[in-house]
Write an enzyme that holds these catalytic residues in place. Structure first.
Site, PDB file in Angstrom:
ATOM      1  CE1 TYR A  33      28.284  60.740  25.554  1.00  0.00           C
ATOM      2  CE2 TYR A  33      26.351  59.384  25.139  1.00  0.00           C
ATOM      3  CZ  TYR A  33      26.984  60.397  25.844  1.00  0.00           C
ATOM      4  OH  TYR A  33      26.311  61.054  26.842  1.00  0.00           O
ATOM      5  CE  LYS A 149      29.137  58.765  28.224  1.00  0.00           C
ATOM      6  NZ  LYS A 149      28.348  59.600  29.152  1.00  0.00           N
ATOM      7  CD  GLU A 181      21.566  59.813  34.968  1.00  0.00           C
ATOM      8  OE1 GLU A 181      22.725  59.536  35.353  1.00  0.00           O
ATOM      9  OE2 GLU A 181      20.995  59.173  34.073  1.00  0.00           O
ATOM     10  CG  LEU A 206      26.352  56.914  32.521  1.00  0.00           C
ATOM     11  CD1 LEU A 206      26.121  55.880  31.425  1.00  0.00           C
ATOM     12  CD2 LEU A 206      26.962  58.175  31.931  1.00  0.00           C
TER      13      LEU A 206
END
Length: 291
Positions: A33, A149, A181, A206
C-alpha cells in the site's frame, strides 16, 4: 456526498466496491500500500510514493497493472470527483484472487486487485502539530522486511492500542535497545547540541518519502544531521524528538514513557523544520492551505 472509489478499472460508489473473499490481500496480507498526501487539491511528493510502490512490487514479485502515468490520472480523477482539497489517497495492491485459499503463489497469471480511495483530513492545521504527542516504547515484533510497505499491519495496530491504553498517543518501536521507528512513522531526535538524528535506511525501517525530503531540507538550510541508530536512553536525554510521515509531515514528541522531552513542549528545531517543509509543500501544491 457519497465517496467514489476506484477498484480494478472502475470508479464506483464506496458501497458498491467489492473484492473476492479469496483475494490474497484479505487471506494472507499478500499486498502492498501507499498513502499520498493531498494539499490544495493536488498530490504532494507523488513521484516518490509511486517509485516506492514500484519497488515494493519488485521485492514481492507483484504485478502493478497500470503505468505510473495512468495511476496518477486515477488519483487526480478521485481528487476531482470527491472534491478533495486536503487529506490523503490510500492505495492498495494485492496479488488478487486465485479462487481458493492456497499458500503457494499462483502459477498462472492472476489479475491483481488495485484499490484507491480518498480520505479528507487536516494536514496543515492539525492540533498535534502544535501541541505535540506523547509516546511510549514497545517491543518491535514486526517481520524483517520493514522496507517493503505491506498491509501486514497487526503489530503496529497492537502498538498503537497499547499506547492508547497507557494514555499516550503513539508508540516508538524498540529492537535490541534501539528505536527502529514509530508505529506508522519515521522517528527522529534532536540532540542537545542541535543535531538531527534518524535511523539509517535498511530493511529495519520503511524508507520514508517525507524522511528523505526532510534530510534534503536540513542539508539545504544548514541543519546538521546524522543517520544512525539511537537508543531509548538517548531519546530520554534528547533536546527534542518528532515523527514524520506523509500526512502528519512532522509532529513533535513532547513525552516518552512518562518523561518530558525538552521541557514537555515542541522544540525549536522541530518547529523550524516543519515550517520549512510546509513552505515547500505549499509551494509545490498552491499558495494557501485548503484555499
Amino acid at each position: 456526498m457519497t465517496r467514489t472509489v476506484y477498484i480494478n478499472g472502475d470508479f464506483v460508489p464506496e458501497s458498491e466496491a467489492k473484492i473476492s473473499i479469496f483475494d490474497r490481500g484479505f487471506l494472507f496480507a499478500d499486498a502492498v500500500y501507499e498513502v499520498m498526501a493531498v494539499l490544495n487539491g493536488r498530490l504532494l511528493e507523488n513521484a516518490g510514493h509511486i517509485a516506492r510502490l514500484e519497488r515494493s512490487c519488485r521485492e514481492l514479485k507483484l504485478r502493478l497493472p497500470v503505468t505510473a502515468a495512468a495511476l496518477e490520472a486515477i488519483q487526480n480523477k478521485l481528487i476531482a470527483v470527491n472534491q478533495l482539497r486536503e487529506g490523503a489517497i490510500y492505495l492498495q495492491l494485492s496479488r488478487g484472487s486465485t479462487g481458493d485459499r492456497e499458500f503457494d503463489f499462483p502459477q498462472a497469471e492472476v489479475e491483481p486487485t488495485l484499490l484507491l480511495f480518498t480520505q479528507a483530513r487536516p494536514v496543515i492545521d492539525n492540533v498535534k502539530a502544535r501541541t505535540g504527542i506523547r509516546v511510549v516504547t514497545v517491543e518491535d515484533i514486526r517481520w524483517h522486511r520493514r522496507d517493503i510497505k505491506t498491509v501486514g499491519l497487526l503489530a503496529p495496530c497492537l502498538a498503537k492500542e497499547y499506547a492508547h491504553s497507557q494514555g499516550a498517543d503513539d508508540a516508538f518501536l524498540v529492537e535490541d535497545g534501539f528505536i527502529t521507528e514509530g508505529s506508522s512513522s519515521n522517528a527522529w531526535i534532536v540532540t542537545e547540541q542541535g543535531t538531527l538524528v534518524t535511523r539509517q535506511l535498511s530493511t529495519d525501517i520503511l524508507h520514508g518519502i517525507t524522511r528523505r525530503s526532510l534530510l534534503a531540507l536540513a542539508a539545504r538550510h544548514g541543519i546538521p544531521f546524522e543517520e544512525r541508530p539511537f537508543s531509548v536512553e538517548e531519546v530520554y536525554r534528547a533536546g527534542e524528538a518528532f515523527i514524520s510521515s506523509a500526512t502528519s509531515f512532522i509532529w513533535p514528541v513532547v513525552e516518552i514513557d512518562g518523561k518530558p522531552i525538552g521541557g514537555g513542549k515542541p522544540g525549536r528545531v522541530t518547529l523550524a523544520l516543519r515550517n520549512i517543509y510546509v513552505e515547500m509543500a505549499l509551494a509545490a501544491t498552491g499558495n494557501s492551505a485548503g484555499g
